[in-house]
Design an enzyme around this catalytic site. Structure first.
Site, PDB file in Angstrom:
ATOM      1  N   ASP A 105      26.027 -62.601  15.650  1.00 15.74           N
ATOM      2  CA  ASP A 105      26.245 -61.664  14.326  1.00 15.74           C
ATOM      3  C   ASP A 105      27.573 -62.063  13.828  1.00 15.74           C
ATOM      4  OD1 ASP A 105      23.934 -60.406  14.584  1.00 15.74           O
ATOM      5  OD2 ASP A 105      24.759 -58.533  15.526  1.00 15.74           O
ATOM      6  N   GLU A 162      18.726 -58.964   8.201  1.00 18.53           N
ATOM      7  CA  GLU A 162      20.157 -58.838   8.213  1.00 18.53           C
ATOM      8  C   GLU A 162      20.818 -60.204   7.693  1.00 18.53           C
ATOM      9  OE1 GLU A 162      20.654 -57.911  12.571  1.00 18.53           O
ATOM     10  OE2 GLU A 162      19.682 -55.808  12.454  1.00 18.53           O
TER      11      GLU A 162
END
Length: 193
Positions: A105, A162
């Protein structure tokens, strides 16, 4: 079943890489620190792709900022407890690609030191967090496209829900890994082994 594959520490391999682990502090969907140690680890195959992505970002005058990489299965259980929505968090019984060391991420920082606006914050579990959503302003959508190009250029693939999450192709074919560091245990969190 958990494997004991050795992971690589990003801080050792990339000493200039900015690492801001969101689960080692309270700035995440649980509102509290989950990781007892701020260790940023990845599978060696993901390290190869990340090195390419770092180079591509530098060509554009940008820097990657890492928010999460390998995630212990115990941490995944805590995230599932905080947000039991399979659109955004993988149930620990299924196994997250973060727990395989194959997912990362991140976001981007520009040459002036500013984090680029992505139109939604990290861990904002809402439709605005989807990679392409009409409510995201055009400038933020361009920043997402730039991040996507940098990461896919390195060899990662994104996911639709995401904007910050990238993983190796075939990430789920890698084994789930034994927990590499400790997590703070929340009341009601199942122990995962």
């Amino acid at each position: 079943m958990s494997d004991t594959t050795e992971l690589v520490d990003l801080a050792v391999i990339f000493p200039d890489l900015e690492i801001e682990l969101k689960y080692a502090c309270a700035d995440n969907i649980t509102g509290k620190a989950i990781y007892q140690q701020a260790r940023c680890l990845l599978h060696k195959d993901a390290i190869t792709a990340l090195a390419k992505s770092i180079s591509i970002a530098q060509l554009s005058g940008l820097q990657l900022v890492i928010y999460d990489a390998y995630r212990p299965q115990q941490a995944q259980a805590m995230l599932w407890q905080a947000c039991p929505d399979p659109q955004y968090v993988v149930d620990v019984t299924v196994g997250s690609n973060h727990s395989r060391g194959t997912a990362i991420d991140l976001t981007l920082r520009d040459e002036h030191g500013n984090i680029l606006d992505m139109g939604a914050g990290f861990d904002e579990m809402h439709e605005r967090s989807h990679a392409y959503h009409p409510s995201v302003p055009p400038a933020a959508q361009r920043n997402r496209l730039l991040l996507n190009a940098i990461m896919t250029g390195g060899g990662f693939v994104g996911i639709s829900s995401e904007w910050w999450h990238f993983e190796l192709p075939q990430a789920a074919s890698y084994p789930l890994l034994a927990d590499q560091f400790s997590c703070f245990i929340s009341p009601g969190t199942q122990h995962v082994s």
